[in-house]
Design a protein around this motif. Structure first.
Motif, PDB file in Angstrom:
ATOM      1  N   ALA A   1      14.205   0.354   8.514  1.00 40.74           N
ATOM      2  CA  ALA A   1      15.668   0.232   8.446  1.00 40.74           C
ATOM      3  C   ALA A   1      16.240   1.144   7.359  1.00 40.74           C
ATOM      4  O   ALA A   1      17.395   1.559   7.432  1.00 40.74           O
ATOM      5  CB  ALA A   1      16.065  -1.210   8.177  1.00 40.74           C
ATOM      6  N   LYS A   2      15.410   1.441   6.359  1.00 37.49           N
ATOM      7  CA  LYS A   2      15.852   2.296   5.253  1.00 37.49           C
ATOM      8  C   LYS A   2      15.251   3.698   5.332  1.00 37.49           C
ATOM      9  O   LYS A   2      15.460   4.507   4.431  1.00 37.49           O
ATOM     10  CB  LYS A   2      15.478   1.654   3.917  1.00 37.49           C
ATOM     11  CG  LYS A   2      16.192   0.339   3.640  1.00 37.49           C
ATOM     12  CD  LYS A   2      15.809  -0.218   2.278  1.00 37.49           C
ATOM     13  CE  LYS A   2      16.557  -1.507   1.980  1.00 37.49           C
ATOM     14  NZ  LYS A   2      16.179  -2.075   0.647  1.00 37.49           N
ATOM     15  N   ASN A   3      14.467   3.960   6.382  1.00 36.95           N
ATOM     16  CA  ASN A   3      13.804   5.272   6.520  1.00 36.95           C
ATOM     17  C   ASN A   3      13.009   5.636   5.271  1.00 36.95           C
ATOM     18  O   ASN A   3      13.055   6.776   4.790  1.00 36.95           O
ATOM     19  CB  ASN A   3      14.834   6.370   6.814  1.00 36.95           C
ATOM     20  CG  ASN A   3      15.395   6.303   8.218  1.00 36.95           C
ATOM     21  OD1 ASN A   3      14.994   5.441   9.016  1.00 36.95           O
ATOM     22  ND2 ASN A   3      16.347   7.156   8.525  1.00 36.95           N
ATOM     23  N   THR A   4      12.285   4.673   4.758  1.00 43.24           N
ATOM     24  CA  THR A   4      11.584   4.865   3.498  1.00 43.24           C
ATOM     25  C   THR A   4      10.149   4.338   3.598  1.00 43.24           C
ATOM     26  O   THR A   4       9.913   3.278   4.183  1.00 43.24           O
ATOM     27  CB  THR A   4      12.323   4.156   2.352  1.00 43.24           C
ATOM     28  OG1 THR A   4      13.661   4.670   2.261  1.00 43.24           O
ATOM     29  CG2 THR A   4      11.632   4.381   1.017  1.00 43.24           C
ATOM     30  N   VAL A   5       9.239   5.071   3.004  1.00 44.56           N
ATOM     31  CA  VAL A   5       7.852   4.644   2.885  1.00 44.56           C
ATOM     32  C   VAL A   5       7.529   4.541   1.395  1.00 44.56           C
ATOM     33  O   VAL A   5       8.058   5.308   0.575  1.00 44.56           O
ATOM     34  CB  VAL A   5       6.897   5.608   3.617  1.00 44.56           C
ATOM     35  CG1 VAL A   5       6.945   7.006   3.033  1.00 44.56           C
ATOM     36  CG2 VAL A   5       5.477   5.074   3.626  1.00 44.56           C
ATOM     37  N   TYR A   6       6.689   3.569   1.063  1.00 44.75           N
ATOM     38  CA  TYR A   6       6.375   3.283  -0.335  1.00 44.75           C
ATOM     39  C   TYR A   6       4.876   3.385  -0.585  1.00 44.75           C
ATOM     40  O   TYR A   6       4.061   3.160   0.319  1.00 44.75           O
ATOM     41  CB  TYR A   6       6.832   1.866  -0.700  1.00 44.75           C
ATOM     42  CG  TYR A   6       8.293   1.611  -0.440  1.00 44.75           C
ATOM     43  CD1 TYR A   6       8.709   1.021   0.752  1.00 44.75           C
ATOM     44  CD2 TYR A   6       9.259   1.959  -1.389  1.00 44.75           C
ATOM     45  CE1 TYR A   6      10.054   0.773   0.995  1.00 44.75           C
ATOM     46  CE2 TYR A   6      10.607   1.719  -1.144  1.00 44.75           C
ATOM     47  CZ  TYR A   6      10.992   1.137   0.047  1.00 44.75           C
ATOM     48  OH  TYR A   6      12.330   0.904   0.291  1.00 44.75           O
ATOM     49  N   LEU A   7       4.535   3.685  -1.822  1.00 40.15           N
ATOM     50  CA  LEU A   7       3.146   3.652  -2.259  1.00 40.15           C
ATOM     51  C   LEU A   7       3.099   2.823  -3.539  1.00 40.15           C
ATOM     52  O   LEU A   7       3.554   3.275  -4.591  1.00 40.15           O
ATOM     53  CB  LEU A   7       2.603   5.060  -2.519  1.00 40.15           C
ATOM     54  CG  LEU A   7       1.159   5.111  -3.023  1.00 40.15           C
ATOM     55  CD1 LEU A   7       0.200   4.590  -1.956  1.00 40.15           C
ATOM     56  CD2 LEU A   7       0.780   6.539  -3.416  1.00 40.15           C
ATOM     57  N   GLN A   8       2.595   1.597  -3.411  1.00 41.92           N
ATOM     58  CA  GLN A   8       2.428   0.725  -4.565  1.00 41.92           C
ATOM     59  C   GLN A   8       1.059   1.003  -5.159  1.00 41.92           C
ATOM     60  O   GLN A   8       0.037   0.871  -4.469  1.00 41.92           O
ATOM     61  CB  GLN A   8       2.540  -0.748  -4.135  1.00 41.92           C
ATOM     62  CG  GLN A   8       2.177  -1.747  -5.227  1.00 41.92           C
ATOM     63  CD  GLN A   8       3.183  -1.794  -6.346  1.00 41.92           C
ATOM     64  OE1 GLN A   8       4.391  -1.768  -6.103  1.00 41.92           O
ATOM     65  NE2 GLN A   8       2.717  -1.864  -7.585  1.00 41.92           N
ATOM     66  N   MET A   9       1.033   1.368  -6.432  1.00 40.42           N
ATOM     67  CA  MET A   9      -0.219   1.742  -7.089  1.00 40.42           C
ATOM     68  C   MET A   9      -0.468   0.780  -8.245  1.00 40.42           C
ATOM     69  O   MET A   9       0.324   0.713  -9.178  1.00 40.42           O
ATOM     70  CB  MET A   9      -0.137   3.182  -7.597  1.00 40.42           C
ATOM     71  CG  MET A   9       0.177   4.192  -6.509  1.00 40.42           C
ATOM     72  SD  MET A   9       0.187   5.900  -7.102  1.00 40.42           S
ATOM     73  CE  MET A   9       1.636   5.894  -8.140  1.00 40.42           C
ATOM     74  N   ASN A  10      -1.558   0.039  -8.142  1.00 36.36           N
ATOM     75  CA  ASN A  10      -1.943  -0.908  -9.183  1.00 36.36           C
ATOM     76  C   ASN A  10      -3.243  -0.463  -9.840  1.00 36.36           C
ATOM     77  O   ASN A  10      -4.024   0.295  -9.247  1.00 36.36           O
ATOM     78  CB  ASN A  10      -2.130  -2.296  -8.587  1.00 36.36           C
ATOM     79  CG  ASN A  10      -0.862  -2.854  -7.975  1.00 36.36           C
ATOM     80  OD1 ASN A  10       0.245  -2.592  -8.449  1.00 36.36           O
ATOM     81  ND2 ASN A  10      -1.004  -3.616  -6.908  1.00 36.36           N
ATOM     82  N   GLY A  11      -3.471  -0.938 -11.036  1.00 38.85           N
ATOM     83  CA  GLY A  11      -4.722  -0.605 -11.705  1.00 38.85           C
ATOM     84  C   GLY A  11      -4.957   0.886 -11.833  1.00 38.85           C
ATOM     85  O   GLY A  11      -6.057   1.372 -11.584  1.00 38.85           O
ATOM     86  N   LEU A  12      -3.925   1.593 -12.234  1.00 36.37           N
ATOM     87  CA  LEU A  12      -4.024   3.056 -12.277  1.00 36.37           C
ATOM     88  C   LEU A  12      -5.075   3.529 -13.269  1.00 36.37           C
ATOM     89  O   LEU A  12      -5.278   2.918 -14.329  1.00 36.37           O
ATOM     90  CB  LEU A  12      -2.662   3.659 -12.598  1.00 36.37           C
ATOM     91  CG  LEU A  12      -1.699   3.692 -11.401  1.00 36.37           C
ATOM     92  CD1 LEU A  12      -0.264   3.858 -11.853  1.00 36.37           C
ATOM     93  CD2 LEU A  12      -2.097   4.787 -10.430  1.00 36.37           C
ATOM     94  N   LYS A  13      -5.731   4.614 -12.894  1.00 36.01           N
ATOM     95  CA  LYS A  13      -6.782   5.212 -13.707  1.00 36.01           C
ATOM     96  C   LYS A  13      -6.398   6.652 -14.034  1.00 36.01           C
ATOM     97  O   LYS A  13      -5.586   7.253 -13.334  1.00 36.01           O
ATOM     98  CB  LYS A  13      -8.100   5.211 -12.935  1.00 36.01           C
ATOM     99  CG  LYS A  13      -8.535   3.851 -12.417  1.00 36.01           C
ATOM    100  CD  LYS A  13      -9.775   3.976 -11.556  1.00 36.01           C
ATOM    101  CE  LYS A  13     -10.205   2.632 -10.985  1.00 36.01           C
ATOM    102  NZ  LYS A  13     -11.420   2.760 -10.129  1.00 36.01           N
ATOM    103  N   SER A  14      -7.028   7.211 -15.032  1.00 37.21           N
ATOM    104  CA  SER A  14      -6.697   8.591 -15.400  1.00 37.21           C
ATOM    105  C   SER A  14      -6.968   9.551 -14.258  1.00 37.21           C
ATOM    106  O   SER A  14      -6.262  10.543 -14.093  1.00 37.21           O
ATOM    107  CB  SER A  14      -7.488   9.000 -16.646  1.00 37.21           C
ATOM    108  OG  SER A  14      -8.879   8.860 -16.424  1.00 37.21           O
ATOM    109  N   GLU A  15      -7.955   9.227 -13.449  1.00 35.93           N
ATOM    110  CA  GLU A  15      -8.280  10.110 -12.317  1.00 35.93           C
ATOM    111  C   GLU A  15      -7.252  10.032 -11.194  1.00 35.93           C
ATOM    112  O   GLU A  15      -7.341  10.786 -10.226  1.00 35.93           O
ATOM    113  CB  GLU A  15      -9.681   9.815 -11.773  1.00 35.93           C
ATOM    114  CG  GLU A  15      -9.944   8.365 -11.460  1.00 35.93           C
ATOM    115  CD  GLU A  15     -10.680   7.666 -12.588  1.00 35.93           C
ATOM    116  OE1 GLU A  15     -10.311   7.855 -13.778  1.00 35.93           O
ATOM    117  OE2 GLU A  15     -11.633   6.907 -12.292  1.00 35.93           O
TER     118      GLU A  15
END
Length: 124
Positions: free
Chosen positions: A75-89
């Motif tokens: 409905a919003k023409n949007t895609v998301y990327l939820q990123m948890n536990g981020l690492k330096s790599e």
């Protein structure tokens, strides 16, 4: 012609979370499988994950499985990327991409449209 614009990148500490957004315009959003790729400095662009047009199915690279989640709001023409536990790599420029392919595709050449990218930097 589909235009994609990513947002939400930034500098975070290791272990923190970040959500990227990709807003689409200029086409019928539900005609496209959407994906996220990333490219670290000096490395090739690599697949992160993809989602079907309906949002019903997702696939992820092993390196992010269990930590990253892709969703879409048609409905919003949007895609998301939820990123948890981020690492330096995970530090890279993150790109969203759109493909007309119905099947799961993980190589950049299978995607028709690309955003300009947003930088994610994870400090350890």
């Amino acid at each position: 012609q589909v235009q994609l614009v990513e947002s939400g990148g930034g500098l975070v500490q290791a272990g923190e979370s970040l959500t990227l957004s990709c807003s689409a315009s200029g086409g019928t959003f539900t005609n496209y499988r959407m994906a996220w790729f990333r490219q670290a400095r000096g490395k090739e662009r690599e697949f992160v994950g993809t989602i079907t047009w309906s949002g019903g199915y997702t696939s992820y690279a092993d390196s992010v499985k269990g930590r990253f989640t892709i969703t879409r709001d048609n409905a919003k023409n949007t895609v998301y990327l939820q990123m948890n536990g981020l690492k330096s790599e995970d530090t890279a420029v993150y790109y969203c991409a759109a493909s007309r392919r119905l099947s799961v595709v993980i190589t950049p050449d299978m995607y028709n449209y690309w955003g300009q990218g947003t930088q994610v930097t994870v400090s350890s």
